[in-house]
Design a protein around this motif. Structure first.
Motif, short mmCIF file in Angstrom:
data_model
loop_
_atom_site.label_atom_id
_atom_site.label_comp_id
_atom_site.label_asym_id
_atom_site.label_seq_id
_atom_site.Cartn_x
_atom_site.Cartn_y
_atom_site.Cartn_z
N ASN A 1 43.16 30.52 48.45
CA ASN A 1 42.44 30.86 49.69
C ASN A 1 43.35 31.60 50.67
OD1 ASN A 1 40.03 31.00 51.12
ND2 ASN A 1 40.56 29.22 52.35
N ARG B 1 45.35 39.45 43.23
CA ARG B 1 44.21 39.12 44.11
C ARG B 1 43.57 37.79 43.69
NH1 ARG B 1 41.96 42.63 47.65
NH2 ARG B 1 39.91 41.72 47.28
N ALA C 1 43.32 34.46 45.93
CA ALA C 1 42.00 33.85 46.17
C ALA C 1 41.99 32.39 45.75
CB ALA C 1 40.92 34.63 45.42
N GLU C 2 42.67 32.07 44.65
CA GLU C 2 42.73 30.68 44.19
C GLU C 2 43.36 29.78 45.25
OE1 GLU C 2 44.62 28.08 40.50
OE2 GLU C 2 44.32 30.24 40.22
N ALA D 1 36.28 38.18 45.22
CA ALA D 1 37.11 37.08 45.69
C ALA D 1 36.84 36.86 47.17
CB ALA D 1 38.58 37.39 45.46
N ARG D 2 36.87 35.62 47.57
CA ARG D 2 36.71 35.29 48.97
C ARG D 2 38.08 34.90 49.51
NH1 ARG D 2 31.51 32.10 50.47
NH2 ARG D 2 32.75 32.26 52.33
N PHE D 3 38.40 35.44 50.67
CA PHE D 3 39.68 35.14 51.27
C PHE D 3 39.47 34.44 52.60
CE2 PHE D 3 40.46 38.89 48.66
CZ PHE D 3 41.45 38.39 47.85
N HIS E 1 44.87 35.38 52.13
CA HIS E 1 44.47 36.77 52.37
C HIS E 1 45.59 37.69 51.88
CE1 HIS E 1 43.34 40.38 54.60
NE2 HIS E 1 42.13 39.85 54.62
#
Length: 148
Positions: free
Chosen positions: A42, A35, A39-40, A3-5, A44
């Motif tokens: 965006n 998590r 992530a959905e 996942a990108r935060f 943290h």
């Protein structure tokens, strides 16, 4: 799953995760679902102020590992705390903290909803704390009757 935060947030951008889960769920599944929901949006993980669930999960051994993973308080809400206008545990719990930003998402055995913390939100007045003793009680029962 990677996942990108977003960037580390300002301290005022705080959220609550409302969760529901079946007895077949694992702490890892719940953590992964939270998590994924963050992530959905965006968000943290450090933006979580608390995680909440229904009081009937008070003795679940999953609560403590999930709260420790995110380093936030786990809070328990009962029917009197929850609005009857919001269906489902995850959404109803999240809505008690503020406006729901992400409605219920599901994994195999868990659900999660994310809400903004309303103005003046206080973890201390959000449900009740989980007792560490309550969450280990089921494992203690199994070993307390063991013989010599």
């Amino acid at each position: 799953m990677t996942a990108r935060f977003g960037a580390i947030p300002a301290p005022t951008d705080r959220f609550v995760a409302g969760i529901g889960f079946a007895s077949a769920a694992s702490a890892g599944e719940i953590i992964a679902l939270i998590r994924a929901c963050l992530a959905e949006l965006n968000l943290h993980p450090s933006q979580l102020a608390a995680i909440g669930t229904h009081m009937r999960k008070a003795t679940s051994p999953l609560l403590l590992p999930v709260a420790l993973y995110f380093a936030v308080p786990m809070r328990l809400l009962d029917d009197a705390d929850l609005s009857g206008d919001v269906p489902g545990v995850a959404d109803a719990v999240a809505a008690m903290a503020g406006p729901v930003r992400l409605h219920k998402r599901k994994s195999d055995y868990a659900t999660c909803a994310i809400s903004d913390c309303k103005l003046g939100f206080s973890v201390a007045s959000f449900g009740q704390p989980v007792s560490a003793n309550a969450s280990i009680a089921p494992s203690t029962l199994l070993t307390s009757s063991a013989g010599p």
